[in-house]
Design a protein around this motif. Structure first.
Motif, PDB file in Angstrom:
ATOM      1  N   ALA A 220       0.736  -1.400  -0.246  1.00 53.29           N
ATOM      2  CA  ALA A 220      -0.317   0.182  -0.165  1.00 53.29           C
ATOM      3  C   ALA A 220       0.875   1.239  -0.044  1.00 53.29           C
ATOM      4  CB  ALA A 220      -1.223  -0.072   1.333  1.00 53.29           C
ATOM      5  N   ALA A 221       2.328   1.399   1.006  1.00 51.60           N
ATOM      6  CA  ALA A 221       3.017   2.689   0.669  1.00 51.60           C
ATOM      7  C   ALA A 221       3.212   2.925  -0.481  1.00 51.60           C
ATOM      8  CB  ALA A 221       4.329   2.202   1.990  1.00 51.60           C
ATOM      9  N   ALA A 222       3.783   1.634  -1.712  1.00 56.04           N
ATOM     10  CA  ALA A 222       5.433   1.531  -2.385  1.00 56.04           C
ATOM     11  C   ALA A 222       3.330   2.323  -3.504  1.00 56.04           C
ATOM     12  CB  ALA A 222       4.780   0.293  -2.669  1.00 56.04           C
ATOM     13  N   ALA A 223       2.423   2.177  -3.680  1.00 58.16           N
ATOM     14  CA  ALA A 223       1.137   1.839  -4.079  1.00 58.16           C
ATOM     15  C   ALA A 223       0.855   3.422  -4.139  1.00 58.16           C
ATOM     16  CB  ALA A 223      -0.213   0.789  -4.117  1.00 58.16           C
ATOM     17  N   LYS A 224       0.777   4.318  -2.783  1.00 63.93           N
ATOM     18  CA  LYS A 224       0.850   5.656  -2.538  1.00 63.93           C
ATOM     19  C   LYS A 224       2.024   6.029  -3.385  1.00 63.93           C
ATOM     20  CE  LYS A 224      -0.331   9.051   0.878  1.00 63.93           C
ATOM     21  NZ  LYS A 224      -0.012   9.044   2.549  1.00 63.93           N
ATOM     22  N   GLY A 225       3.095   5.397  -3.443  1.00 68.45           N
ATOM     23  CA  GLY A 225       4.559   6.486  -4.198  1.00 68.45           C
ATOM     24  C   GLY A 225       3.995   6.460  -5.097  1.00 68.45           C
ATOM     25  N   THR A 226       4.070   5.164  -6.031  1.00 71.71           N
ATOM     26  CA  THR A 226       4.081   4.905  -7.536  1.00 71.71           C
ATOM     27  C   THR A 226       3.114   5.659  -8.541  1.00 71.71           C
ATOM     28  OG1 THR A 226       3.536   2.420  -7.290  1.00 71.71           O
ATOM     29  CG2 THR A 226       6.040   3.301  -7.003  1.00 71.71           C
ATOM     30  N   GLY A 227       1.864   5.076  -7.453  1.00 73.39           N
ATOM     31  CA  GLY A 227       0.259   5.037  -8.278  1.00 73.39           C
ATOM     32  C   GLY A 227       0.372   4.147  -8.439  1.00 73.39           C
ATOM     33  N   LEU A 228       1.027   2.395  -8.413  1.00 74.09           N
ATOM     34  CA  LEU A 228       0.910   1.318  -8.814  1.00 74.09           C
ATOM     35  C   LEU A 228      -0.367   1.172  -7.896  1.00 74.09           C
ATOM     36  CD1 LEU A 228       4.173   0.391  -8.915  1.00 74.09           C
ATOM     37  CD2 LEU A 228       2.563   0.192 -11.278  1.00 74.09           C
ATOM     38  N   LYS A 229      -1.098  -0.675  -8.628  1.00 75.03           N
ATOM     39  CA  LYS A 229      -2.395  -0.888  -7.422  1.00 75.03           C
ATOM     40  C   LYS A 229      -1.316  -1.451  -6.602  1.00 75.03           C
ATOM     41  CE  LYS A 229      -6.782  -3.707  -7.801  1.00 75.03           C
ATOM     42  NZ  LYS A 229      -6.647  -4.813  -9.002  1.00 75.03           N
ATOM     43  N   ALA A 230      -1.896  -1.678  -4.932  1.00 73.43           N
ATOM     44  CA  ALA A 230      -1.258  -3.422  -4.389  1.00 73.43           C
ATOM     45  C   ALA A 230      -1.861  -4.171  -4.407  1.00 73.43           C
ATOM     46  CB  ALA A 230      -1.999  -2.089  -3.067  1.00 73.43           C
ATOM     47  N   GLY A 231      -1.317  -5.245  -4.363  1.00 81.65           N
ATOM     48  CA  GLY A 231      -1.466  -6.011  -4.824  1.00 81.65           C
ATOM     49  C   GLY A 231      -0.579  -6.384  -6.149  1.00 81.65           C
ATOM     50  N   THR A 232       0.432  -5.725  -7.102  1.00 80.83           N
ATOM     51  CA  THR A 232       0.550  -6.343  -8.345  1.00 80.83           C
ATOM     52  C   THR A 232       1.846  -6.703  -8.031  1.00 80.83           C
ATOM     53  OG1 THR A 232      -0.807  -4.147  -9.394  1.00 80.83           O
ATOM     54  CG2 THR A 232       1.419  -4.730 -10.548  1.00 80.83           C
ATOM     55  N   PRO A 233       2.219  -8.384  -8.836  1.00 84.92           N
ATOM     56  CA  PRO A 233       2.641  -9.909  -8.212  1.00 84.92           C
ATOM     57  C   PRO A 233       4.707  -8.534  -8.990  1.00 84.92           C
ATOM     58  CG  PRO A 233       1.584 -10.191  -9.693  1.00 84.92           C
ATOM     59  CD  PRO A 233       1.012  -8.680  -9.566  1.00 84.92           C
ATOM     60  N   VAL A 234       5.993  -8.420  -8.436  1.00 89.79           N
ATOM     61  CA  VAL A 234       7.105  -8.190  -8.638  1.00 89.79           C
ATOM     62  C   VAL A 234       8.086  -9.527  -8.465  1.00 89.79           C
ATOM     63  CG1 VAL A 234       9.343  -6.335  -7.726  1.00 89.79           C
ATOM     64  CG2 VAL A 234       6.414  -5.675  -7.120  1.00 89.79           C
TER      65      VAL A 234
END
Length: 506
Positions: A220-234
């Motif tokens: 969720a923190a990375a999603a907030k910073g990048t605009g990506l969707k939380a839960g996207t696999p890496v």
């Protein structure tokens, strides 16, 4: 159709790409990176700048592609290896990274050589004992910055750090561990005694993951910073040079890529590793294959130096005429014959990595006469890079690696004059490519494989197509055979002299 994101943490820039698995590049963007050299031979970067670049890139890519962040199905990251990133217990970098090209650890390398059976180390790790390893860097830190090591909870690579910031999961991709000198090929695992050469505890090295293995999901923190969707696999990702060669089509034993970038890389595919100190060894992106490789420290950077110094007058004239300096100098050099009428250049302007591993080597012009002009000098510089590539291919064959197909990539391939020269020096046809987005595309492909969005590892032709094949000039080949012999003899003759030049600031 599946959309995936590829990120590349490069030495001079952070690059992002969005592709769909049908073969379309949807968007491409980059951000510059600052290389910090506080002392001669040092090379450091700020991992937080990489992360800031990623956060900035994602929104631009999504906007330019005309998609929603939630449309991205997976993310892969590539990066330079083996950069050293150290984080504390909260995951914050404790200092700038120490880059793979950093040259401060000569004393530590010699100490490790004195403590270690180098032949056994080579057979276990696939790589010789040199300044690219992580253990010498850690020893240097223990001697000069012990507080940094005291605060270090985990160590990792450049692309591992970005995957960690995206997911919160600490891991290292397999090739980082291998090039770090920590991975035992025979056990297929990190070995505690190899890690101990860096005078750190084994738990400071995170778990090792395959490149296409999913290491976590966007938090969720990375999603907030990048605009990506939380839960996207890496996925764990890929070493940048390995990913670049894979993108170029180096996918079968005998394939070889020569990269005409700022440095000159040579990468081969093989199904059998043959550890040799003259070359580096990596795992191929394709499971089951290996990628022996080499790196000439200067290639395009040598030419840029020439333009800025010895060719400044011609560069000014070219720009006044609306031409690019490099292309203009090609025209001038084309009026001189192969071999530059007896002028030979050694391209070791920053020392040399493979295959000679000689940091004391220096750029050298031999044979200068009053009959030589700018065209001769430019031709000699172009020929020097090609002769360095030939040296690598000769070493590869000597080790037992077949070289049956040569592919060329990166900016230097825009010069048809240079490519013709390369084919003639190597005595082999050179395959050019129609577009090569670089390592970021390899990272995206690995992400697609990680979620099963592509059927196999042989689909790169969806994205990158072959272009012209440059055939050798039969008349030039025997000339270059002689020039190559002279090129090698000059280095061997001057090898004992080069260290003495350092007394004078060389």
């Amino acid at each position: 159709m599946t959309i995936v994101l590829g990120l590349d943490i490069g030495t001079t820039s952070t690059i992002g790409i969005l592709i769909d698995t049908d073969g379309k590049v949807l968007a491409l963007a980059d951000r510059p990176v600052d290389l910090v050299a506080l002392h001669p031979g040092w090379a450091e970067e700020d991992p937080e700048q990489w992360w800031a670049n990623v956060q900035s890139l994602v929104s631009e890519l999504v906007r330019n592609a005309g998609i929603q962040a939630g449309d991205i199905a997976a993310i892969g990251v590539s990066g330079m290896v083996p950069a050293l990133v150290m984080v504390d217990r909260e995951g914050r970098p404790v200092r700038r990274s120490i880059q793979q090209s950093d040259g401060r650890t000569g004393r530590e390398v010699e100490a490790i050589r004195g403590e270690t059976d180098e032949a056994r180390f080579l057979q276990r790790t696939g790589n010789g004992i040199n300044q690219q390893l992580i253990a010498p860097k850690l020893r240097w830190l223990k001697r000069h910055e012990p507080d940094v090591l005291d605060r270090t909870h985990r160590i990792m690579g450049s692309y591992d750090f970005i995957a960690f910031r995206l997911t919160g999961a600490q891991a290292v991709e397999k090739n980082w561990a291998l090039e770090a000198g920590f991975f035992d090929l025979h056990r297929n695992a990190v070995a505690e005694d190899l890690v101990a050469l860096g005078h750190i505890e084994p738990e400071k090295v995170p778990p090792v993951r395959e490149g296409h293995e999913i290491v976590g999901e966007v938090t969720a923190a990375a999603a907030k910073g990048t605009g990506l969707k939380a839960g996207t696999p890496v996925v764990a990702g890929a070493a940048d040079h390995v990913a670049s060669a894979f993108v170029a089509g180096v996918a079968k034993p005998g394939d070889c890529l020569i990269k005409f970038g700022g440095a000159g890389d040579v990468l081969l595919a093989t199904n059998e590793p043959r550890p040799d100190p003259r070359l580096f060894l990596d795992f191929h992106t394709v499971p089951g294959l290996f990628m022996p490789n080499g790196c000439m420290v200067t290639s395009g950077s040598l030419l840029n130096w020439f333009v800025a110094t010895m060719g400044s007058g011609e560069a000014a004239a070219a720009m006044a005429d609306g031409k690019k300096p490099h292309a203009y100098l090609d025209e001038v050099a084309a009026k001189t014959p192969p071999g530059a009428e007896g002028l030979v250049l050694l391209p070791y302007f920053l020392g040399e990595k493979t295959p000679i591993h000689d940091p004391a080597a220096r750029g050298t012009l031999v044979g200068l006469g009053l009959h030589h002009g700018t065209g001769h000098l430019w031709r000699a510089a172009l020929e020097a890079v090609c002769l360095g590539f030939r040296h690598h291919l000769e070493v590869a064959r000597d080790i037992g690696y077949p070289v049956t197909r040569v592919i060329a990539s990166d900016g230097g391939t825009k010069s048809r004059f240079w490519m013709q020269m390369a084919a003639s020096v190597l005595g082999m046809p050179v395959q050019l490519l129609a577009g090569h987005p670089g390592s970021c595309l390899g990272a995206a492909y690995v992400a697609a494989m990680g979620i099963g969005a592509l059927p196999d590892w042989q689909q790169m032709d969806r994205f990158v197509s072959p272009a012209d094949i440059i055939e050798p000039d039969a008349a030039a080949m025997p000339v270059y055979d002689e020039v190559y012999g002279t090129y090698r003899a000059i280095y061997e003759s001057l090898k004992p002299v080069f260290p003495k030049l350092q007394v004078f600031g060389g």
